[in-house]
Design a protein around this motif. Sequence first.
Motif, PDB file in Angstrom:
ATOM      1  N   TRP A 206       0.858  -1.175   0.000  1.00 53.59           N
ATOM      2  CA  TRP A 206       0.000   0.000   0.000  1.00 53.59           C
ATOM      3  C   TRP A 206       0.902   1.235   0.000  1.00 53.59           C
ATOM      4  CZ3 TRP A 206      -0.469  -4.411   2.604  1.00 53.59           C
ATOM      5  CH2 TRP A 206      -1.690  -5.102   2.572  1.00 53.59           C
ATOM      6  N   VAL A 207       0.400   2.336  -0.512  1.00 48.02           N
ATOM      7  CA  VAL A 207       1.163   3.578  -0.554  1.00 48.02           C
ATOM      8  C   VAL A 207       0.367   4.653   0.174  1.00 48.02           C
ATOM      9  CG1 VAL A 207       2.209   5.338  -2.042  1.00 48.02           C
ATOM     10  CG2 VAL A 207       2.224   2.926  -2.750  1.00 48.02           C
ATOM     11  N   TYR A 208       1.008   5.303   1.137  1.00 43.35           N
ATOM     12  CA  TYR A 208       0.363   6.378   1.885  1.00 43.35           C
ATOM     13  C   TYR A 208       0.966   7.701   1.431  1.00 43.35           C
ATOM     14  CZ  TYR A 208      -1.957   8.785   5.724  1.00 43.35           C
ATOM     15  OH  TYR A 208      -2.766   9.620   6.467  1.00 43.35           O
ATOM     16  N   VAL A 209       0.096   8.561   0.896  1.00 38.57           N
ATOM     17  CA  VAL A 209       0.524   9.816   0.297  1.00 38.57           C
ATOM     18  C   VAL A 209       0.078  10.966   1.192  1.00 38.57           C
ATOM     19  CG1 VAL A 209       0.465  11.262  -1.769  1.00 38.57           C
ATOM     20  CG2 VAL A 209       0.267   8.776  -1.976  1.00 38.57           C
ATOM     21  N   PRO A 210       1.009  11.761   1.720  1.00 30.40           N
ATOM     22  CA  PRO A 210       0.616  12.860   2.602  1.00 30.40           C
ATOM     23  C   PRO A 210      -0.193  13.910   1.854  1.00 30.40           C
ATOM     24  CG  PRO A 210       2.927  13.056   2.009  1.00 30.40           C
ATOM     25  CD  PRO A 210       2.462  11.722   1.479  1.00 30.40           C
ATOM     26  N   ALA A 211      -1.022  14.611   2.586  1.00 25.81           N
ATOM     27  CA  ALA A 211      -1.847  15.654   1.965  1.00 25.81           C
ATOM     28  C   ALA A 211      -0.983  16.740   1.345  1.00 25.81           C
ATOM     29  CB  ALA A 211      -2.775  16.259   3.023  1.00 25.81           C
ATOM     30  N   GLN A 212       0.238  16.921   1.825  1.00 23.73           N
ATOM     31  CA  GLN A 212       1.125  17.974   1.344  1.00 23.73           C
ATOM     32  C   GLN A 212       1.884  17.570   0.076  1.00 23.73           C
ATOM     33  OE1 GLN A 212       0.953  16.699   4.360  1.00 23.73           O
ATOM     34  NE2 GLN A 212       0.611  18.307   5.860  1.00 23.73           N
ATOM     35  N   TYR A 213       1.700  16.365  -0.402  1.00 24.66           N
ATOM     36  CA  TYR A 213       2.409  15.897  -1.590  1.00 24.66           C
ATOM     37  C   TYR A 213       2.051  16.736  -2.803  1.00 24.66           C
ATOM     38  CZ  TYR A 213       3.385  12.919  -5.657  1.00 24.66           C
ATOM     39  OH  TYR A 213       3.807  12.429  -6.875  1.00 24.66           O
ATOM     40  N   ASN A 214       3.074  17.142  -3.537  1.00 26.34           N
ATOM     41  CA  ASN A 214       2.916  17.896  -4.772  1.00 26.34           C
ATOM     42  C   ASN A 214       3.575  17.091  -5.880  1.00 26.34           C
ATOM     43  OD1 ASN A 214       3.001  19.638  -6.939  1.00 26.34           O
ATOM     44  ND2 ASN A 214       3.886  21.360  -5.819  1.00 26.34           N
ATOM     45  N   ALA A 215       2.803  16.631  -6.835  1.00 25.63           N
ATOM     46  CA  ALA A 215       3.324  15.758  -7.883  1.00 25.63           C
ATOM     47  C   ALA A 215       4.424  16.411  -8.709  1.00 25.63           C
ATOM     48  CB  ALA A 215       2.188  15.306  -8.793  1.00 25.63           C
ATOM     49  N   ALA A 216       4.517  17.736  -8.660  1.00 32.87           N
ATOM     50  CA  ALA A 216       5.555  18.436  -9.422  1.00 32.87           C
ATOM     51  C   ALA A 216       6.916  18.374  -8.731  1.00 32.87           C
ATOM     52  CB  ALA A 216       5.147  19.889  -9.637  1.00 32.87           C
ATOM     53  N   THR A 217       6.916  17.962  -7.460  1.00 32.13           N
ATOM     54  CA  THR A 217       8.162  17.936  -6.684  1.00 32.13           C
ATOM     55  C   THR A 217       8.432  16.515  -6.193  1.00 32.13           C
ATOM     56  OG1 THR A 217       7.743  20.194  -5.921  1.00 32.13           O
ATOM     57  CG2 THR A 217       9.371  18.893  -4.697  1.00 32.13           C
ATOM     58  N   PRO A 218       9.579  15.942  -6.517  1.00 31.94           N
ATOM     59  CA  PRO A 218       9.875  14.578  -6.042  1.00 31.94           C
ATOM     60  C   PRO A 218       9.840  14.510  -4.511  1.00 31.94           C
ATOM     61  CG  PRO A 218      11.462  15.257  -7.716  1.00 31.94           C
ATOM     62  CD  PRO A 218      10.673  16.481  -7.362  1.00 31.94           C
ATOM     63  N   ALA A 219       9.213  13.469  -4.007  1.00 30.58           N
ATOM     64  CA  ALA A 219       9.029  13.329  -2.556  1.00 30.58           C
ATOM     65  C   ALA A 219      10.009  12.319  -1.975  1.00 30.58           C
ATOM     66  CB  ALA A 219       7.599  12.877  -2.260  1.00 30.58           C
ATOM     67  N   PRO A 220      10.453  12.542  -0.740  1.00 31.56           N
ATOM     68  CA  PRO A 220      11.236  11.508  -0.050  1.00 31.56           C
ATOM     69  C   PRO A 220      10.369  10.278   0.203  1.00 31.56           C
ATOM     70  CG  PRO A 220      10.729  13.325   1.434  1.00 31.56           C
ATOM     71  CD  PRO A 220      10.271  13.745   0.072  1.00 31.56           C
ATOM     72  N   VAL A 221      11.006   9.195   0.587  1.00 28.69           N
ATOM     73  CA  VAL A 221      10.322   7.905   0.691  1.00 28.69           C
ATOM     74  C   VAL A 221      10.686   7.218   1.999  1.00 28.69           C
ATOM     75  CG1 VAL A 221       9.947   5.658  -0.405  1.00 28.69           C
ATOM     76  CG2 VAL A 221      10.510   7.635  -1.818  1.00 28.69           C
ATOM     77  N   MET A 222       9.694   6.547   2.603  1.00 26.10           N
ATOM     78  CA  MET A 222       9.970   5.670   3.740  1.00 26.10           C
ATOM     79  C   MET A 222       9.270   4.341   3.503  1.00 26.10           C
ATOM     80  SD  MET A 222       9.845   6.422   7.809  1.00 26.10           S
ATOM     81  CE  MET A 222      10.589   5.238   8.945  1.00 26.10           C
ATOM     82  N   ILE A 223      10.016   3.256   3.659  1.00 21.56           N
ATOM     83  CA  ILE A 223       9.506   1.906   3.400  1.00 21.56           C
ATOM     84  C   ILE A 223       9.369   1.162   4.718  1.00 21.56           C
ATOM     85  CG2 ILE A 223       9.954  -0.284   2.240  1.00 21.56           C
ATOM     86  CD1 ILE A 223      11.638   1.283   0.207  1.00 21.56           C
ATOM     87  N   TRP A 224       8.197   0.531   4.913  1.00 20.93           N
ATOM     88  CA  TRP A 224       7.914  -0.215   6.140  1.00 20.93           C
ATOM     89  C   TRP A 224       7.709  -1.689   5.790  1.00 20.93           C
ATOM     90  CZ3 TRP A 224       6.880   2.454  10.953  1.00 20.93           C
ATOM     91  CH2 TRP A 224       6.884   3.860  10.841  1.00 20.93           C
ATOM     92  N   GLN A 225       8.449  -2.572   6.471  1.00 23.26           N
ATOM     93  CA  GLN A 225       8.222  -4.008   6.318  1.00 23.26           C
ATOM     94  C   GLN A 225       7.002  -4.419   7.161  1.00 23.26           C
ATOM     95  OE1 GLN A 225      10.450  -4.080   3.900  1.00 23.26           O
ATOM     96  NE2 GLN A 225      11.322  -2.377   5.076  1.00 23.26           N
ATOM     97  N   ASP A 226       6.446  -5.595   6.869  1.00 24.51           N
ATOM     98  CA  ASP A 226       5.198  -6.052   7.508  1.00 24.51           C
ATOM     99  C   ASP A 226       4.134  -4.969   7.372  1.00 24.51           C
ATOM    100  OD1 ASP A 226       5.907  -8.682   8.525  1.00 24.51           O
ATOM    101  OD2 ASP A 226       7.233  -7.638   9.919  1.00 24.51           O
ATOM    102  N   GLY A 227       4.065  -4.393   6.184  1.00 23.85           N
ATOM    103  CA  GLY A 227       3.229  -3.219   5.955  1.00 23.85           C
ATOM    104  C   GLY A 227       1.739  -3.443   6.111  1.00 23.85           C
ATOM    105  N   GLN A 228       1.309  -4.695   6.055  1.00 26.13           N
ATOM    106  CA  GLN A 228      -0.121  -4.972   6.229  1.00 26.13           C
ATOM    107  C   GLN A 228      -0.604  -4.535   7.603  1.00 26.13           C
ATOM    108  OE1 GLN A 228       2.277  -7.227   6.216  1.00 26.13           O
ATOM    109  NE2 GLN A 228       2.004  -8.549   7.998  1.00 26.13           N
ATOM    110  N   ASN A 229       0.299  -4.423   8.566  1.00 22.47           N
ATOM    111  CA  ASN A 229      -0.084  -4.023   9.928  1.00 22.47           C
ATOM    112  C   ASN A 229      -0.365  -2.531  10.048  1.00 22.47           C
ATOM    113  OD1 ASN A 229       0.329  -6.680  10.852  1.00 22.47           O
ATOM    114  ND2 ASN A 229       2.502  -6.300  11.177  1.00 22.47           N
ATOM    115  N   TYR A 230       0.068  -1.749   9.076  1.00 22.91           N
ATOM    116  CA  TYR A 230      -0.053  -0.292   9.175  1.00 22.91           C
ATOM    117  C   TYR A 230      -1.053   0.298   8.198  1.00 22.91           C
ATOM    118  CZ  TYR A 230       4.434  -1.497  11.219  1.00 22.91           C
ATOM    119  OH  TYR A 230       5.417  -2.094  11.950  1.00 22.91           O
TER     120      TYR A 230
END
Length: 413
Positions: free
Chosen positions: A157-181
């Motif tokens: 799943w991908v969680y996109v913050p409300a502040q995300y602007n598609a014109a600006t590349p965003a940093p990334v954080m990856i979570w293992q066992d992601g089904q729990n979150y």
Amino acid sequence: MRPFFLTLISALVLFAQKPEPAAVLKMAAKPASPEFQKNLEASFTPQQLEKGEASLAVGPDSLYAIKAAKPPQLFVDDQPAGAMKKAGAYYIGTAKIAPYTSHTYHYMIDGKRFGGRFDVIAFGPEAYEQAGVPQGKLSEKFTSNSKIYEGMASEYWVYVPAQYNAATPAPVMIWQDGQNYANRAANNRVLIQIDNLVHQKRIPAAIHIFIAPGKVGAKAMRSILYDTYTDKYSHYLLEEILAEVSSKWNLRKDGYSRAIAGESSGAICAFNAAWWRPEEFTRVYSRIGSYTSIQWKPGELDGGNIYPFAIRKMPKRNIRAFLSDGSEDIENNHGSWPLQNIQMANSLKLREYDFRFVFGTGAHSTAQGHAEIPIALPWIWRGYDPAKTSEEFVMDPAEKEKPYFRVKALNRN
């Protein structure tokens, strides 16, 4: 009209079975009231109340309940917590507990220790919905079919913050066992905490990827993916998962802008990715990490148990790592989780890595990790500058002045 009323009654019954913890805490001021006793019984199972395993907390306010014939003595974090009050067939106690961590409790009855738990969560205010804070958006569930792990299908799943602007590349954080979150209503409160921390500008508006461990047919791949001391999983992330996600969202491609997290085997997996590919993953969040011999095959394959020694003997990587564990974590034939995490911390300190280690009193539980998110995430992202693509992480001068972690036999003569 009958089905509507039946549905309404069922909903009311369900609500009555699980009252809001905050409401129960408020009613505890009048423990003798029938209303409180009714809600107490609705909050816990009879077994929890009889075994002394019934507790709840909202922020720093906590409540403990037990069915007992005579007054028990309540201890929270091994300290007496004051006299308990009678509530019908039960005794209840309340206590203030420090936020951002987990807590333990037990009872003394007739001079003997009884009941208790190691996982009472004391969330900070960031774990609760706050007015005016925009919510991010959780994507639909995606399925990735791997070529690197032939035949493996993984959900994410991908969680996109409300502040995300598609014109600006965003940093990334990856979570293992992601089904729990991937559930805003889950008790881990990860998505709520991310929203609040981004809104407070304490962490960047990163895109978070929650990956469930894959399967090959019916074969679970979690331990093979997570506990193996190789760089294969980092290739999987870079060449498959991040490639897929970046086709839908605009992601930063520098390791300075990537963080990776996990707990238990997922924690060693996170450290693995940074260890093997520090130019691609520089920020690590490790909770109750399994730095043990789960996938060690003597003479054939190294396991995570070698990490404390690899860190000491091998070239230093440019990694910033936040580790946490608890004194009551697992001890089994694979190793000692508490001792290995302490070893990890001391090895990182010896080589002057930029690290932080939090050692609590919890068992192999997610409680401490969920509570400490407002401490851990701002720490690993501290100083993040979107104008930069790299940084040499150095040990905090304050850490240099601190001693190594040492172990005392606290529960033995």
